[in-house]
Write an enzyme that holds these catalytic residues in place. Structure first.
Site, short mmCIF file in Angstrom:
data_model
loop_
_atom_site.label_atom_id
_atom_site.label_comp_id
_atom_site.label_asym_id
_atom_site.label_seq_id
_atom_site.Cartn_x
_atom_site.Cartn_y
_atom_site.Cartn_z
N GLU A 165 0.83 -1.20 0.00
CA GLU A 165 0.00 0.00 0.00
C GLU A 165 0.87 1.26 0.00
OE1 GLU A 165 -3.99 1.59 2.38
OE2 GLU A 165 -2.95 -0.23 3.04
N GLY A 204 -8.53 4.75 6.19
CA GLY A 204 -9.49 4.56 7.26
C GLY A 204 -8.95 3.73 8.40
N ALA A 205 -8.10 2.73 8.08
CA ALA A 205 -7.60 1.82 9.12
C ALA A 205 -6.10 1.90 9.32
CB ALA A 205 -7.99 0.38 8.78
N SER A 206 -5.36 2.49 8.40
CA SER A 206 -3.91 2.56 8.54
C SER A 206 -3.38 3.84 7.92
CB SER A 206 -3.25 1.34 7.88
OG SER A 206 -3.43 1.39 6.47
N THR A 207 -2.14 4.15 8.26
CA THR A 207 -1.46 5.28 7.64
C THR A 207 -0.09 4.81 7.18
OG1 THR A 207 -0.83 7.61 7.88
CG2 THR A 207 -0.43 6.19 9.78
N GLN A 208 0.37 5.33 6.04
CA GLN A 208 1.63 4.91 5.45
C GLN A 208 2.54 6.11 5.22
OE1 GLN A 208 -1.09 2.18 5.45
NE2 GLN A 208 -1.43 3.58 3.74
#
Length: 495
Positions: A165, A204-208
């Site tokens: 991602e 919505g559920a993770s950050t990269q």
């Protein structure tokens, strides 16, 4: 005598030009195809909170070039993410029908069979797959069953890793901004002198966070080596699960219930009924679940517009005291120093856009971002509604998300005032949404070659025929003029 020689110059020049042109046209060449029709590709971005469909297009003969793939259309699937249909998997597939029907209209009928169709599920499905692998398989099976009913070239539905991602988002941003390679005004592919830019995605559920670095990684799991257009890139990337917008809001809600019994990040005058099952059913909040837990219980919670307490609540999300490496971001994760330009998209963009357009506040520096966040957090519910009449969706959450973004960038990723000036908050680049979807398709369809594309010149057949006729006419005209000059010279009256 001299006059006769001068009169022969024009026809001789015409003959020379015609012969030269014919000789050049007869030099062995390679055939060049006519301008091709467009090719298309479809990617379904199955996020944690919703699914989006993107249709891309590119010239059919440019499969190994760059700067030519663009967004043709998009569609937001109604309803939640596909993981929300765990109890009724068939509805996960049915939810995609409206957008797939749009794709049938957006892609020409004669291109349907050759159009690749992909579905990539992200952070919403990753924890779901860990806790309920059988339910995950049923959801993906239902989605696959729906997608295979359409005449596109379906190439699978899969769950992307956090690393995928992050890297695909980085590839998308740099591809669209022509940081890898571009077609120069001199008529050939050139490598821009500017470097790549880092990418930050808040889903919505993770950050990269992903960026090119010269520093060797102390954790091999955070380093990716790419070869694009003959150039090697060492890229740092990390995905923080449970640090996406929606999961952060759930975690803050769980903390507010546990610590305060009110929500300091919500505006004063705002209150709502909270079903405890909805708070604690997420894998990201299971650790905060009380021992005596009644999932069917409903709790009334009100906001207090307290920026100070909100900051304290958000700061609990970051563990910056423990680091097994020489340097870390947070939660013991290795990270080299941030360097260069960055683009921040998805919820990063929408939140900062709210601060600048709705609140009318500058965010050009970290200090300004902090001040804008504090002003927003001190607004009452009445004051916020007055700024955007009729909008209630997500309005109460902008304070919490803005506070999280400020602390993530400053305390988490260690941006300072100097490096923060290199961050741009952007939704699109080259009229195409920035995200992992385009990079994912580019990778799977081999639209980015490992080596630099070669250059070949050619002429269209119609142009070649026109030039051939032109040079032939020139030679014939030259012969006619020569014959007239010769006859004129032989005539009895000629001097």
């Amino acid at each position: 005598m001299a006059g006769k020689l001068v009169s022969l110059v024009p026809p001789l020049l015409l003959a020379a030009a015609g012969l030269t042109g014919l000789l050049l046209l007869c030099v062995p060449t390679q055939d060049v195809r006519e301008p091709p029709a467009l090719k298309y590709g479809i990617v379904l971005d199955a996020g944690s909170s919703h699914t989006s469909m993107f249709v891309y297009k590119w010239p059919a003969d440019k499969e190994n070039d760059t700067g030519i793939v663009g967004q043709h259309s998009s569609c937001d699937v109604q309803g939640g993410g596909i993981s929300s249909y765990a109890n009724d998997p068939s509805k996960a597939g049915q939810s995609l029908v409206r957008c797939l029907e749009q794709a049938l209209r957006d892609v020409p009928r004669d291109r349907h069979a050759s159009t690749p169709l992909y579905l990539g599920a992200t952070a919403g499905m990753r924890p779901f797959n860990l806790t309920s692998p059988e339910a995950t398989a049923r959801v993906l099976e239902a989605v696959t069953q729906t997608l295979t009913q359409y005449p596109f070239d379906f190439r699978g539905a899969r769950i992307l890793s956090g690393q995928d991602e992050g890297v695909f988002g980085w590839v998308t941003a740099n591809y669209l901004l022509e940081n890898f390679i571009k077609y120069g005004w001199v008529g050939r592919w050139i490598r821009p002198r500017k470097g790549t830019l880092g990418a930050m995605d808040l889903g919505g559920a993770s950050t990269q966070i992903t960026f090119e670095t010269t520093s060797p990684s102390e954790d091999p799991g955070n380093e990716v080596h790419l070869r694009l257009y003959g150039q090697h890139y060492r890229v740092y990337t990390h995905s923080f699960l449970c640090y996406g917008r929606d999961q952060i809001l759930l975690r803050l809600l769980a903390s507010a219930l546990q610590i305060h019994r009110f929500h300091p990040c919500w505006p004063k005058g705002y209150s709502t009924q909270v079903l405890l099952q909805e708070v604690y059913q997420s894998p990201c909040t299971m650790g905060q679940r009380p021992r005596a837990f009644n999932g069917s219980a409903i709790v009334s919670l009100s906001g207090t517009s307290n920026a100070t307490l909100c900051r304290d609540l958000v700061s609990r999300l970051f563990n910056i005291s423990s680091c097994p490496f020489s340097q870390c971001s947070f939660n013991g994760v290795f990270q080299p120093p941030v360097a260069g330009n960055f683009i921040a998209f998805s919820a990063f963009y929408y939140t900062v856009d709210f601060l600048t357009t709705v609140m009318g506040l500058p965010v050009g520096t970290l200090k300004q971002l902090e001040e804008a966040t504090e002003i927003t957090c001190n607004q009452t519910w009445t004051e916020l509604q007055a700024r955007v009449p009729g909008q209630k969706t997500r309005l109460a959450d902008y304070c919490a998300v803005a506070m999280f973004i400020h602390q993530l960038l400053s305390r988490g990723y260690h941006f300072d005032e100097r490096s923060f000036r290199e961050v741009v908050f952007q939704k699109k680049a080259a009229d195409t949404a920035v995200g992992w979807a385009l990079g994912y398709m580019l990778n799977l369809t081999n639209l980015i070659p490992a080596d630099l594309p070669g250059l070949r010149k050619g002429t269209h057949f119609s142009s070649w025929v026109a030039l051939l006729l032109l040079f032939t006419v020139l030679i014939l005209a030259a012969l006619v003029l020569l014959l007239r000059q010769v006859r004129s010279a032989k005539s009895p009256g000629a001097l």
